[in-house]
Write a protein that holds these residues in place. Structure first.
Motif, PDB file in Angstrom:
ATOM      1  N   PRO A   3       0.808  -1.226   0.000  1.00 54.41           N
ATOM      2  CA  PRO A   3       0.000   0.000   0.000  1.00 54.41           C
ATOM      3  C   PRO A   3       0.843   1.280   0.000  1.00 54.41           C
ATOM      4  O   PRO A   3       0.469   2.264  -0.649  1.00 54.41           O
ATOM      5  CB  PRO A   3      -0.818  -0.098   1.290  1.00 54.41           C
ATOM      6  CG  PRO A   3      -0.771  -1.527   1.694  1.00 54.41           C
ATOM      7  CD  PRO A   3       0.472  -2.106   1.104  1.00 54.41           C
ATOM      8  N   GLU A   4       1.985   1.257   0.707  1.00 52.64           N
ATOM      9  CA  GLU A   4       2.838   2.444   0.756  1.00 52.64           C
ATOM     10  C   GLU A   4       3.371   2.795  -0.627  1.00 52.64           C
ATOM     11  O   GLU A   4       3.440   3.962  -1.009  1.00 52.64           O
ATOM     12  CB  GLU A   4       4.033   2.240   1.692  1.00 52.64           C
ATOM     13  CG  GLU A   4       3.682   1.897   3.104  1.00 52.64           C
ATOM     14  CD  GLU A   4       3.683   0.381   3.365  1.00 52.64           C
ATOM     15  OE1 GLU A   4       3.433  -0.411   2.433  1.00 52.64           O
ATOM     16  OE2 GLU A   4       3.926   0.007   4.512  1.00 52.64           O
ATOM     17  N   ILE A   5       3.744   1.772  -1.364  1.00 45.98           N
ATOM     18  CA  ILE A   5       4.294   1.990  -2.709  1.00 45.98           C
ATOM     19  C   ILE A   5       3.189   2.445  -3.655  1.00 45.98           C
ATOM     20  O   ILE A   5       3.389   3.363  -4.462  1.00 45.98           O
ATOM     21  CB  ILE A   5       5.019   0.728  -3.215  1.00 45.98           C
ATOM     22  CG1 ILE A   5       6.273   0.503  -2.365  1.00 45.98           C
ATOM     23  CG2 ILE A   5       5.355   0.842  -4.695  1.00 45.98           C
ATOM     24  CD1 ILE A   5       7.045  -0.742  -2.690  1.00 45.98           C
ATOM     25  N   LYS A   6       2.024   1.831  -3.549  1.00 47.94           N
ATOM     26  CA  LYS A   6       0.893   2.231  -4.387  1.00 47.94           C
ATOM     27  C   LYS A   6       0.545   3.697  -4.155  1.00 47.94           C
ATOM     28  O   LYS A   6       0.340   4.458  -5.109  1.00 47.94           O
ATOM     29  CB  LYS A   6      -0.301   1.339  -4.082  1.00 47.94           C
ATOM     30  CG  LYS A   6      -1.471   1.560  -4.982  1.00 47.94           C
ATOM     31  CD  LYS A   6      -2.562   0.554  -4.709  1.00 47.94           C
ATOM     32  CE  LYS A   6      -3.701   0.737  -5.680  1.00 47.94           C
ATOM     33  NZ  LYS A   6      -4.726  -0.288  -5.511  1.00 47.94           N
ATOM     34  N   SER A   7       0.509   4.103  -2.907  1.00 47.09           N
ATOM     35  CA  SER A   7       0.211   5.495  -2.563  1.00 47.09           C
ATOM     36  C   SER A   7       1.276   6.436  -3.108  1.00 47.09           C
ATOM     37  O   SER A   7       0.973   7.513  -3.640  1.00 47.09           O
ATOM     38  CB  SER A   7       0.097   5.626  -1.041  1.00 47.09           C
ATOM     39  OG  SER A   7      -0.104   6.954  -0.676  1.00 47.09           O
TER      40      SER A   7
END
Length: 66
Positions: A3-7
């Motif tokens: 999720p951190e990378i997607k964000s």
């Protein structure tokens, strides 16, 4: 994808002003480099979630990356 990378990629995308095809290529390349950095950190014993955060810190501000 974490999720951190997607964000992070979503935020980079918000700052890009490119043709759609070029934008996709840039984001794919950035994602590839982020995955490599996460893998490198994990191979050194860093936990997965921490590796993702550390990789993003290494890349810097999404605005500057864009």
């Amino acid at each position: 994808m974490r999720p951190e990378i997607k964000s992070y990629l979503h935020e980079v995308r918000a700052h890009l002003n490119l043709e759609p095809l070029t934008e996709r290529h840039v984001l794919a390349e950035l994602y590839s480099h982020l995955r490599e950095k996460v893998s490198e950190l994990e191979s050194c014993g860093c936990p997965e979630q921490e590796s993702a955060r550390e990789a993003l810190d290494c890349f810097g501000s999404p605005r500057l990356v864009a």
